[in-house]
Design an enzyme around this catalytic site. Structure first.
Site, mmCIF file in Angstrom:
data_model
loop_
_atom_site.group_PDB
_atom_site.id
_atom_site.type_symbol
_atom_site.label_atom_id
_atom_site.label_comp_id
_atom_site.label_asym_id
_atom_site.label_seq_id
_atom_site.Cartn_x
_atom_site.Cartn_y
_atom_site.Cartn_z
ATOM 1 C CG HIS A 126 -1.624 -1.390 1.307
ATOM 2 N ND1 HIS A 126 -2.581 -1.870 0.451
ATOM 3 C CD2 HIS A 126 -1.372 -2.408 2.181
ATOM 4 C CE1 HIS A 126 -2.903 -3.107 0.792
ATOM 5 N NE2 HIS A 126 -2.180 -3.467 1.835
ATOM 6 C CG HIS A 218 0.880 -6.761 2.669
ATOM 7 N ND1 HIS A 218 -0.057 -5.972 2.064
ATOM 8 C CD2 HIS A 218 1.764 -7.112 1.701
ATOM 9 C CE1 HIS A 218 0.229 -5.854 0.776
ATOM 10 N NE2 HIS A 218 1.347 -6.535 0.523
ATOM 11 C CD GLU A 300 -1.292 -9.783 5.058
ATOM 12 O OE1 GLU A 300 -1.225 -8.834 5.870
ATOM 13 O OE2 GLU A 300 -1.840 -9.692 3.953
HETATM 14 ZN ZN ZN Z 1 -1.794 -5.216 2.883
#
Ligand code: ZN
Length: 336
Positions: A126, A218, A300
């Site tokens: 992002h 992430h 993640e």
């Molecule tokens: Zn993400």
């Protein structure tokens, strides 16, 4: 909120039929998160993300067996300094809190070191500016198997710490660590653009750099109570411009090593909500993986919507451990 958008969908807990020894061990040893972590620690070098099996395990065993080698022991996880298996890396791996890490900027020439000549692309998921560019990031891009939005805003903690800020911070910390080992490190974005890049461009950056390894960083946006990290591996896809078949095996090796080192450095347990306790999930729907032609995984790092995980993710000291774990996983993969 839960996952929305392209590289942000709920991961399917798909289990690969091919389980490397480490993964089998972890799966067997990790009925619960903390118990799994403790067992992982107890098994010592077998916790190495040793995708290459016994060779890697043996290599790391000799290294990790040196108790506390120059380790700052600032974490409860042992051997975070001894974990890298690269040749001669004992004096190269920087301390997570080392002040000398401030002494070199990323623009300086790569020093000599065990990773000299290796190219690493880090992909901070992002972009903090995506919130202000929804039209651009909602544009669909071709991921080979499908069309998906260019990017998403990412998630955030309940208190407003954004995933985009988290990923950029961890990526910068990891870059510093890897550069100090001699690697050439490129970020897909470094807070130097208003939005994006799109997921297809993120993959292209790694491909064009001919990266030896790419890690997309992430943090998750799952429900409260869902905790822990997971590494996402590319599944085999061959459709349109996507052909991951050549990268599936090396990416799994990379991912297993990153997972192992992440556990060792952060003390975080594998996800308790996807991956069956292994910390590994294989997906075929992520453009950033489908379009990669070089070994690549996502990690993640935790669940921003869980208060306990959020307390970790918002800690700079913890993010340094996360960066160290990711870096050591990459270093292990590149030094095999
Ligand atoms: Zn993400």
């Amino acid at each position: 909120m839960s996952y929305v958008g392209p590289d942000f969908d709920p991961p399917q807990p798909r289990r690969s039929p091919l389980r490397r020894p480490l993964v089998v061990a972890v799966a067997a040893l990790v009925p619960g998160a903390l118990a799994g972590w403790l067992l992982w620690q107890a098994t010592g070098s077998s916790g190495d993300g040793g995708g290459s099996g016994s060779t890697a395990a043996a290599a790391s065993s000799s290294s990790a067996g040196a108790p506390g080698t120059s380790n700052s022991a600032k974490t409860s996880a042992p051997s975070n300094r001894t974990a890298s298996t690269g040749p001669g890396d004992d004096d190269k791996v920087p301390s997570p809190s080392a002040s000398r890490s401030e002494s070199r900027s990323s623009s300086d020439p790569a020093p000599s070191g065990p990773l000299k000549g290796k190219v690493v692309v880090l992909d901070p998921g992002h972009n903090p500016g995506n919130f202000r560019h929804t039209t651009e990031i909602n544009r669909k891009v071709d991921i080979g198997t499908n069309w998906k939005e260019c990017d998403t805003t990412g998630t955030s903690t309940n208190s407003g710490y954004t995933e985009a800020d988290f990923t950029l911070d961890v990526a910068r910390r990891a870059r510093k660590i890897l550069e100090e080992q001699g690697a050439t490190v490129k970020l897909t974005q470094d807070g130097n653009r208003a939005w994006g890049p799109c997921i297809d461009e993120r993959a292209r950056i790694g491909n064009e750099a001919k990266a030896d390894a790419v890690v997309s960083i992430h943090a998750d946006g799952s429900g409260a109570g869902n905790r822990g990290f997971h590494v996402i591996l590319p599944g085999a896809v061959h459709s349109g411009g996507a052909d991951t078949r050549p990268i599936v095996a090396p990416s799994r090796d990379l991912g297993e090593r990153v997972a192992g080192r992440f556990v060792r450095n952060t003390g975080s347990a594998p996800s308790n909500y996807v991956g069956g306790g292994t910390g590994l999930v294989t997906r075929q729907d992520l453009g950033g993986l489908n379009l990669s032609t070089v070994p690549k995984v996502f990690i993640e790092c935790g669940n921003m919507r869980d208060s306990k995980d959020a307390a970790l993710l918002t800690s700079g000291a913890w993010r340094q451990k996360a960066a160290q774990g990711i870096s050591e996983g990459i270093s292990s993969f590149l030094s095999k």
